[in-house]
Design an enzyme around this catalytic site. Sequence first.
Site: not given
Ligand SMILES: NC(=O)c1ccc[n+]([C@@H]2O[C@H](COP(=O)([O-])OP(=O)(O)OC[C@H]3O[C@@H](n4cnc5c(N)ncnc54)[C@H](OP(=O)(O)O)[C@@H]3O)[C@@H](O)[C@H]2O)c1
Length: 266
Positions: A172, A176
């Site tokens: 990851y 990133k």
């Molecule tokens: N949460 C954190 O603390 C955090 C911190 C830093 C960065 N981020 C980044 O922020 C972004 C959103 O994360 P989140 O925390 O909101 O996670 P999340 O709630 O798990 O949501 C992830 C989203 O990505 C979609 N997704 C995953 N794999 C996919 C694929 N192969 N093709 C198309 N869509 C896909 C999912 O779609 P479905 O639900 O429809 O499957 C969902 O809408 C990510 O890039 C993550 O790395 C998160």
Amino acid sequence: MATVVQPEAESRSAVPEYRLEGKTALVTGGSRGIGKAIALALAARGANVGLTCLTGCKFAEDVRGQIRDMGRRSEYFAHDVGDAGEVSKLSNEVGELLGEVDILVNNAGIARDRSFKKMTQEMWDSVIAVDLTGVFAVTKQFIDGMADRGWGRVINISSIVGEVGNFGQANYSAAKAGVIGLTKTLAREYARKGVTVNAIAPGFIRTRMMQEIPEKSLEAVMNMTPVGRLGEPVEVAAGVAFLASPAASFITGHVLDINGGMAMGG
Ligand SMILES: NC(=O)c1ccc[n+]([C@@H]2O[C@H](COP(=O)([O-])OP(=O)(O)OC[C@H]3O[C@@H](n4cnc5c(N)ncnc54)[C@H](OP(=O)(O)O)[C@@H]3O)[C@@H](O)[C@H]2O)c1
């Protein structure tokens, strides 16, 4: 003395413009979590918003409904951003149903955590495919159209982990960090074409992705965060809405930390 050419200068308003009326945005992974908050924030600013989903399309349907209730156009598209063929279909469908994309938010992402010693090739490949190659593939479909029209925004959701690393997240953090390198290169390549390319590096945000982290580790995270809590998806969406706006026209190649002060500068 040579004339300094500023092609956009005359059309720029005297006060910052944060509204997005007349723009169309595409948010990958807009079905839940941070992506859902981003989709709603962009729609609230006036944009028509397309979103992608994979396993959570019933949630995407709900987000689409909320956006339509705001009086904007919205559609959702069920495609895997980690699959080049699917991304090409996504691009065609978006063109047919929503038209040209002005604002692209590469938000879809997954994590498959394990110490490096136990990390398998499959865990590495799957995270790189979605979190890095997916950003390449989706951007490739839309950025040249923005350049041809002379205006565009690409905003990539990276992570604090791409900046400072994290135990158990070699795949990851590599993906990133790669997104940050890609962002800065595209910023340079498209700067003269009216397209800005920026990244956001969220810290620990309260979403489904956090559910797999043990309570004890989350407490440690909060202790290491100066504001003393996890972030909320809407706090990341606020940064995206700003970078997407006409007001952010002189910001490109930037990585915006939204992390409660957990890591500063760098
Ligand atoms: N949460 C954190 O603390 C955090 C911190 C830093 C960065 N981020 C980044 O922020 C972004 C959103 O994360 P989140 O925390 O909101 O996670 P999340 O709630 O798990 O949501 C992830 C989203 O990505 C979609 N997704 C995953 N794999 C996919 C694929 N192969 N093709 C198309 N869509 C896909 C999912 O779609 P479905 O639900 O429809 O499957 C969902 O809408 C990510 O890039 C993550 O790395 C998160």
